[in-house]
Design a protein around this motif. Structure first.
Motif, PDB file in Angstrom:
ATOM      1  N   LEU A 107      49.166  97.495  41.000  1.00 21.27           N
ATOM      2  CA  LEU A 107      48.316  96.640  40.167  1.00 21.27           C
ATOM      3  C   LEU A 107      47.111  96.167  40.962  1.00 21.27           C
ATOM      4  O   LEU A 107      47.203  95.937  42.177  1.00 21.27           O
ATOM      5  N   GLU A 111      45.196  92.197  37.956  1.00 16.50           N
ATOM      6  CA  GLU A 111      46.447  92.451  37.237  1.00 16.50           C
ATOM      7  C   GLU A 111      47.624  91.728  37.896  1.00 16.50           C
ATOM      8  O   GLU A 111      48.538  91.268  37.201  1.00 16.50           O
ATOM      9  N   ASN A 112      47.621  91.622  39.234  1.00 17.65           N
ATOM     10  CA  ASN A 112      48.686  90.890  39.923  1.00 17.65           C
ATOM     11  C   ASN A 112      48.700  89.422  39.505  1.00 17.65           C
ATOM     12  O   ASN A 112      49.772  88.837  39.312  1.00 17.65           O
ATOM     13  N   LEU A 115      49.882  88.946  35.787  1.00 20.00           N
ATOM     14  CA  LEU A 115      51.261  89.292  35.453  1.00 20.00           C
ATOM     15  C   LEU A 115      52.117  88.087  35.036  1.00 20.00           C
ATOM     16  O   LEU A 115      52.746  88.119  33.971  1.00 20.00           O
ATOM     17  N   GLU A 118      51.030  86.891  31.625  1.00 19.55           N
ATOM     18  CA  GLU A 118      51.423  87.780  30.529  1.00 19.55           C
ATOM     19  C   GLU A 118      52.915  87.654  30.235  1.00 19.55           C
ATOM     20  O   GLU A 118      53.326  87.726  29.070  1.00 19.55           O
ATOM     21  N   LEU A 119      53.720  87.473  31.287  1.00 22.35           N
ATOM     22  CA  LEU A 119      55.159  87.300  31.078  1.00 22.35           C
ATOM     23  C   LEU A 119      55.458  86.031  30.276  1.00 22.35           C
ATOM     24  O   LEU A 119      56.482  85.961  29.587  1.00 22.35           O
ATOM     25  N   ARG A 161      47.929  83.912  42.301  1.00 23.93           N
ATOM     26  CA  ARG A 161      49.054  84.244  41.403  1.00 23.93           C
ATOM     27  C   ARG A 161      50.054  83.093  41.345  1.00 23.93           C
ATOM     28  O   ARG A 161      50.576  82.764  40.275  1.00 23.93           O
TER      29      ARG A 161
END
Length: 237
Positions: A107, A111-112, A115, A118-119, A161
């Motif tokens: 990713l 995108e990392n 994540l 999105e979860l 993140r």
């Protein structure tokens, strides 16, 4: 060891102990650890290798279960929950930063960070992730994969993140341990800026004296027990 910031701690441990069985017999890793960390406070746990620092962090975060004693995280007693319950508490209230970054190599940086959002089903995942990476000084590196980033850049992605879901508390295990002094200082600045701006509680395990000195308090762990406490001297306002 207690905080003076308020009556309701964000992290609280009572008579916490951890033993494991080895071929040589029962090994005590932690014994009778007591501590409280207030909301918004930053605390460093310091001590020699093998003193039990990472084990303590895992127990406080609900990643492991104690042999005795209890942990309350944001008022929730973790020992009263099963693994699914502890995972739900972690997902909603906890962020993690590790020495080894733990980014997904397939990713991009964006995108990392997206994540965990999105979860959780957040529709604004891309915009929130972009905002955090820009705060981390990585606005020009959004589409780069971990292998294309320096160690310091990867750690800043990991911190972005960790803050994505606006956790109440962030646990960090040697967050500057794999970095040179200058890069570590930039990562440190990002951690404390986010701590200040989001009122996120920080609990850090570190050998880095500069990082420990920036925290409100440092707790000295020796042979599985907290044996001392010192106020941080270098906390930036």
């Amino acid at each position: 060891m207690t905080s003076n910031r308020g009556s309701t701690p964000m992290v609280h441990a009572e008579a916490l102990g951890k033993q494991v069985t080895t071929t040589a017999g029962e090994l005590t890793i932690l014994e009778d650890v007591r501590l409280s960390v207030a909301a918004g406070e930053s605390v460093a746990v310091v001590g020699a290798s093998g003193s039990g620092k990472s084990t303590l962090l895992g127990l406080l975060a609900g990643l492991d279960t104690p042999s005795h004693g209890r942990v309350l995280l944001d008022g929730v007693e973790l020992g009263a929950l099963d693994e699914d319950g502890r995972a739900a508490v972690r997902a909603g209230r906890v962020g993690f930063v590790f020495q080894a970054f733990q980014l997904l190599p397939s990713l991009t940086a964006l995108e990392n960070v997206m994540l965990p959002l999105e979860l959780e089903g957040q529709a604004s995942a891309r915009g929130r992730a972009r905002e955090l990476l820009e705060l981390a000084g990585l606005g020009s590196r959004l589409d780069h994969y971990p292998s294309q980033l320096s160690g310091g850049e990867q750690q800043r992605v990991a911190i972005a993140r960790a803050f994505a879901n606006e956790p109440r508390v962030l646990f960090a295990d040697e967050p500057t341990g794999n970095l040179d002094r200058g890069t570590g200082a930039r990562v440190m600045e990002l951690l404390f800026n986010l701590n200040r701006d989001h009122h996120t509680t920080l609990v850090l395990v570190t050998h880095d004296e500069a990082l420990a000195g920036r925290c409100d308090r440092r707790l000295l762990l020796d042979a599985g027990r907290i044996v001392g406490e010192q106020a941080g001297a270098l906390r930036a306002g």
